[in-house]
Design a protein around this motif. Sequence first.
Motif, PDB file in Angstrom:
ATOM      1  N   THR A 148      -4.591  -7.885  -0.817  1.00 14.69           N
ATOM      2  CA  THR A 148      -3.499  -8.359  -1.672  1.00 14.69           C
ATOM      3  C   THR A 148      -3.297  -7.431  -2.870  1.00 14.69           C
ATOM      4  O   THR A 148      -2.307  -7.543  -3.584  1.00 14.69           O
ATOM      5  CB  THR A 148      -3.771  -9.784  -2.182  1.00 14.69           C
ATOM      6  OG1 THR A 148      -4.934  -9.777  -3.041  1.00 14.69           O
ATOM      7  CG2 THR A 148      -4.019 -10.733  -1.015  1.00 14.69           C
ATOM      8  N   ASP A 149      -4.252  -6.533  -3.079  1.00 17.29           N
ATOM      9  CA  ASP A 149      -4.143  -5.535  -4.146  1.00 17.29           C
ATOM     10  C   ASP A 149      -3.407  -4.326  -3.574  1.00 17.29           C
ATOM     11  O   ASP A 149      -3.842  -3.725  -2.587  1.00 17.29           O
ATOM     12  CB  ASP A 149      -5.548  -5.144  -4.617  1.00 17.29           C
ATOM     13  CG  ASP A 149      -5.539  -4.153  -5.769  1.00 17.29           C
ATOM     14  OD1 ASP A 149      -4.889  -3.100  -5.652  1.00 17.29           O
ATOM     15  OD2 ASP A 149      -6.205  -4.420  -6.781  1.00 17.29           O
ATOM     16  N   ASP A 150      -2.297  -3.952  -4.189  1.00 13.66           N
ATOM     17  CA  ASP A 150      -1.459  -2.876  -3.650  1.00 13.66           C
ATOM     18  C   ASP A 150      -2.231  -1.567  -3.493  1.00 13.66           C
ATOM     19  O   ASP A 150      -2.051  -0.845  -2.502  1.00 13.66           O
ATOM     20  CB  ASP A 150      -0.247  -2.652  -4.556  1.00 13.66           C
ATOM     21  CG  ASP A 150       0.744  -3.805  -4.490  1.00 13.66           C
ATOM     22  OD1 ASP A 150       0.668  -4.598  -3.523  1.00 13.66           O
ATOM     23  OD2 ASP A 150       1.587  -3.925  -5.400  1.00 13.66           O
ATOM     24  N   ALA A 151      -3.077  -1.259  -4.466  1.00 17.71           N
ATOM     25  CA  ALA A 151      -3.831  -0.009  -4.402  1.00 17.71           C
ATOM     26  C   ALA A 151      -4.815  -0.022  -3.239  1.00 17.71           C
ATOM     27  O   ALA A 151      -5.000   0.993  -2.553  1.00 17.71           O
ATOM     28  CB  ALA A 151      -4.571   0.222  -5.725  1.00 17.71           C
ATOM     29  N   VAL A 152      -5.439  -1.157  -3.003  1.00 19.40           N
ATOM     30  CA  VAL A 152      -6.383  -1.267  -1.887  1.00 19.40           C
ATOM     31  C   VAL A 152      -5.628  -1.244  -0.563  1.00 19.40           C
ATOM     32  O   VAL A 152      -6.020  -0.560   0.392  1.00 19.40           O
ATOM     33  CB  VAL A 152      -7.218  -2.556  -2.012  1.00 19.40           C
ATOM     34  CG1 VAL A 152      -8.113  -2.734  -0.786  1.00 19.40           C
ATOM     35  CG2 VAL A 152      -8.056  -2.529  -3.282  1.00 19.40           C
ATOM     36  N   ALA A 153      -4.531  -1.983  -0.504  1.00 19.77           N
ATOM     37  CA  ALA A 153      -3.752  -2.043   0.737  1.00 19.77           C
ATOM     38  C   ALA A 153      -3.249  -0.659   1.130  1.00 19.77           C
ATOM     39  O   ALA A 153      -3.172  -0.323   2.323  1.00 19.77           O
ATOM     40  CB  ALA A 153      -2.584  -3.004   0.574  1.00 19.77           C
ATOM     41  N   ALA A 154      -2.920   0.160   0.140  1.00 21.05           N
ATOM     42  CA  ALA A 154      -2.414   1.505   0.429  1.00 21.05           C
ATOM     43  C   ALA A 154      -3.458   2.352   1.146  1.00 21.05           C
ATOM     44  O   ALA A 154      -3.112   3.276   1.895  1.00 21.05           O
ATOM     45  CB  ALA A 154      -1.985   2.186  -0.870  1.00 21.05           C
ATOM     46  N   ARG A 155      -4.711   2.055   0.932  1.00 20.50           N
ATOM     47  CA  ARG A 155      -5.783   2.809   1.594  1.00 20.50           C
ATOM     48  C   ARG A 155      -5.765   2.584   3.108  1.00 20.50           C
ATOM     49  O   ARG A 155      -6.158   3.463   3.876  1.00 20.50           O
ATOM     50  CB  ARG A 155      -7.132   2.396   1.006  1.00 20.50           C
ATOM     51  CG  ARG A 155      -8.331   3.007   1.698  1.00 20.50           C
ATOM     52  CD  ARG A 155      -9.625   2.657   0.989  1.00 20.50           C
ATOM     53  NE  ARG A 155     -10.805   3.128   1.725  1.00 20.50           N
ATOM     54  CZ  ARG A 155     -12.052   3.053   1.294  1.00 20.50           C
ATOM     55  NH1 ARG A 155     -12.293   2.519   0.101  1.00 20.50           N
ATOM     56  NH2 ARG A 155     -13.052   3.499   2.031  1.00 20.50           N
ATOM     57  N   TYR A 156      -5.289   1.411   3.533  1.00 19.56           N
ATOM     58  CA  TYR A 156      -5.355   1.043   4.948  1.00 19.56           C
ATOM     59  C   TYR A 156      -3.987   0.993   5.632  1.00 19.56           C
ATOM     60  O   TYR A 156      -3.912   1.045   6.859  1.00 19.56           O
ATOM     61  CB  TYR A 156      -6.043  -0.318   5.088  1.00 19.56           C
ATOM     62  CG  TYR A 156      -7.442  -0.333   4.528  1.00 19.56           C
ATOM     63  CD1 TYR A 156      -8.510   0.147   5.277  1.00 19.56           C
ATOM     64  CD2 TYR A 156      -7.713  -0.799   3.241  1.00 19.56           C
ATOM     65  CE1 TYR A 156      -9.803   0.159   4.770  1.00 19.56           C
ATOM     66  CE2 TYR A 156      -9.000  -0.795   2.725  1.00 19.56           C
ATOM     67  CZ  TYR A 156     -10.039  -0.322   3.489  1.00 19.56           C
ATOM     68  OH  TYR A 156     -11.310  -0.307   2.985  1.00 19.56           O
ATOM     69  N   ALA A 157      -2.920   0.886   4.856  1.00 20.16           N
ATOM     70  CA  ALA A 157      -1.579   0.755   5.431  1.00 20.16           C
ATOM     71  C   ALA A 157      -1.190   1.990   6.231  1.00 20.16           C
ATOM     72  O   ALA A 157      -1.340   3.132   5.770  1.00 20.16           O
ATOM     73  CB  ALA A 157      -0.557   0.507   4.325  1.00 20.16           C
ATOM     74  N   GLY A 158      -0.713   1.774   7.449  1.00 17.57           N
ATOM     75  CA  GLY A 158      -0.281   2.871   8.298  1.00 17.57           C
ATOM     76  C   GLY A 158      -1.420   3.709   8.849  1.00 17.57           C
ATOM     77  O   GLY A 158      -1.180   4.786   9.407  1.00 17.57           O
ATOM     78  N   LYS A 159      -2.630   3.241   8.728  1.00 19.86           N
ATOM     79  CA  LYS A 159      -3.809   4.009   9.143  1.00 19.86           C
ATOM     80  C   LYS A 159      -4.447   3.395  10.392  1.00 19.86           C
ATOM     81  O   LYS A 159      -4.148   2.266  10.782  1.00 19.86           O
ATOM     82  CB  LYS A 159      -4.843   4.036   8.013  1.00 19.86           C
ATOM     83  CG  LYS A 159      -4.316   4.529   6.675  1.00 19.86           C
ATOM     84  CD  LYS A 159      -4.025   6.009   6.692  1.00 19.86           C
ATOM     85  CE  LYS A 159      -3.510   6.488   5.338  1.00 19.86           C
ATOM     86  NZ  LYS A 159      -4.480   6.280   4.256  1.00 19.86           N
ATOM     87  N   HIS A 160      -5.328   4.182  10.988  1.00 25.74           N
ATOM     88  CA  HIS A 160      -6.169   3.681  12.072  1.00 25.74           C
ATOM     89  C   HIS A 160      -7.467   3.209  11.436  1.00 25.74           C
ATOM     90  O   HIS A 160      -8.260   4.003  10.932  1.00 25.74           O
ATOM     91  CB  HIS A 160      -6.439   4.778  13.098  1.00 25.74           C
ATOM     92  CG  HIS A 160      -7.344   4.331  14.213  1.00 25.74           C
ATOM     93  ND1 HIS A 160      -7.956   5.228  15.076  1.00 25.74           N
ATOM     94  CD2 HIS A 160      -7.735   3.092  14.627  1.00 25.74           C
ATOM     95  CE1 HIS A 160      -8.687   4.557  15.960  1.00 25.74           C
ATOM     96  NE2 HIS A 160      -8.574   3.267  15.702  1.00 25.74           N
ATOM     97  N   VAL A 161      -7.681   1.890  11.449  1.00 24.96           N
ATOM     98  CA  VAL A 161      -8.823   1.274  10.775  1.00 24.96           C
ATOM     99  C   VAL A 161      -9.775   0.699  11.819  1.00 24.96           C
ATOM    100  O   VAL A 161      -9.359  -0.052  12.708  1.00 24.96           O
ATOM    101  CB  VAL A 161      -8.371   0.162   9.812  1.00 24.96           C
ATOM    102  CG1 VAL A 161      -9.572  -0.387   9.040  1.00 24.96           C
ATOM    103  CG2 VAL A 161      -7.300   0.666   8.854  1.00 24.96           C
TER     104      VAL A 161
END
Length: 447
Positions: A187-200
Motif C-alpha cells: 500500500t506504500d507507493d515507494a514499496v509497490a514501485a519495487r515490485y510493480a511490473g516485475k517478475h517477483v
Amino acid sequence: MPESSDLPVVVIGAGPTGLAAAAHLRSRDLPVLVLEAGSGAGSAVREWEHVRLFSSWAELVDPAARALLEPTGWAAPSPKRYPTGRDWVDSYLQPLADALRESVRLDTRVVAVTRAGRDRLVSSGRETSAFTVHVETLAGRESLTARAVVDASGTWARPNPLGSDGFPAIGEAEHASRISYRMPDLTDDAVAARYAGKHVVVAGSGASAKGVLIGLVALAKQHPGTRITWLVRRPSVTATFAGSGQDELPARGELGQLAQAAVENGPVTTVNSFRTSAVSADADGRLTLTSDRGAEVTGVDEVVVLTGFRPDLSFLSELRLDLDPVLESPRTLAPLIDPNEHSCGTVYPHGAAELAQPEPGFYPVGMKSYGRATSFLALTGFEQTRSVAAAIAGDHEAAARVELVLPDTGVCGGAGTFEDEAAADGGGCCGAPAAPQLLTLGGPAAR
C-alpha cells in the motif's frame, strides 16, 4: 533462584509477550525491569505494522495488562475488530509500556545472560546465585543483576534463509539487495514501485506467503506487467489451502480462501518441489534461482522469502539449557508443538513446568519458547506469562493451573514427509502471516 527478593525480574523484550509478563509480575508486586533493544515498545510489531492480524482484539489483550491499563483511562478497543500491527502498537502495546513507566528501558540490547561470577562449568552455589544480564546501551556496556530472567525476545530478528537446507543458498548473500525476508507493504507507493511490473518470486507457503500472493496479484491488476512465481518445496499445494473454510479463526480461514483464488486467477506460476540451492545473476542483471535438482527460475527481479524464523540463542551460551535438538524450544514443550508430530488443534495447555530450564529462574516465553515452530498464538504467550509469574512468586499452585483453549484450524496434517513438507515453508499447520501468530500469530515474531 537467588534468595534476595529485592532484585528485579528482568524481562527481555517489550513486545506483546514481554509486556504481558511485566504486567503479571507487577500484579504480584514483584520488581520488574523490561529491556527492549528497540527505540519503542513492540519494535518488531512496528516492522509489520501494515499487516492485519487474524486474531481479534478479544484475543490480543492480556488480562493482567488490562487491569494495569484501565485505571489510566485507557479505552479498550472493540473486541470483535481485527487490528493491524500499527493498531496493536498504538492502542495497546505503547499504552501498556507507558503504564509500566520506569520498568521499561528502551535502546537496551541484551548481549549475554549469565550466573553471577560463574561460567557454565561452575556448579557450586549456582542455583542460589543471581543472574547477571549484560547489555549494550547508547551510553555503552553495563551489567544488571536479576533474581530471574524471562526471555521474550522472540524470533523476528532471525528469518530463515532462502536456501532449503537451512543455510543461505550460494549467492543469496551477494544478491541480498534483491531479496526481502518480510511482508512488503504494497500500500506504500515507494514499496509497490519495487515490485510493480516485475517478475517477483515468493518462497514459502505459510500465512505470510499467502498474504503476499494476494497483494501481488492485486498489484498486477494495476500494473499488468507484474508476474509472480510461487516456489513451494512440497510436490503439491493442495494441502496448503485444504480446510481453510473450517478454520476457527475466521480471518485466517478467509486468508487461505483469498490466496487460493489469487493463485488460481492471477498471473501466478506455481513451481512445486523447488528447493533453492543457488542464486545467480543473468547477463542482463536479473536473477536465476536454481534448485537442488538443477531446475531453474530465470529472469527474476525480486524475491520475497517467507520461510519462517528461528531463535537467537547466542546470548544464552553461558546458561545451562535443555532444548529440543529439532525445534530449539524447551525439551518438554517440543512434543506439544512440533509440526513434524502434531496436527492442528493439539497444542495442549502449558506453562512454567514445560518452560523451566536447568537454570532455576530462567524461562523462555512467547515465540522464543516455540523455537522454530510456527503455531504460536498471542493467547498462548499470555497464559505462559501468567504461569511463569506465579512460579517466580512461589505460587506453585497457580503456576500449575494452566487453562487454555486454542482456536483450531482446518488446515491440518503436520509436516508430512520430505516430499510433502508442510512445515518447511514456514507454514506449519497453524502458521500465520509474518511470523507465527502474531499475525495471528504473532506473527511475525512476536515477542
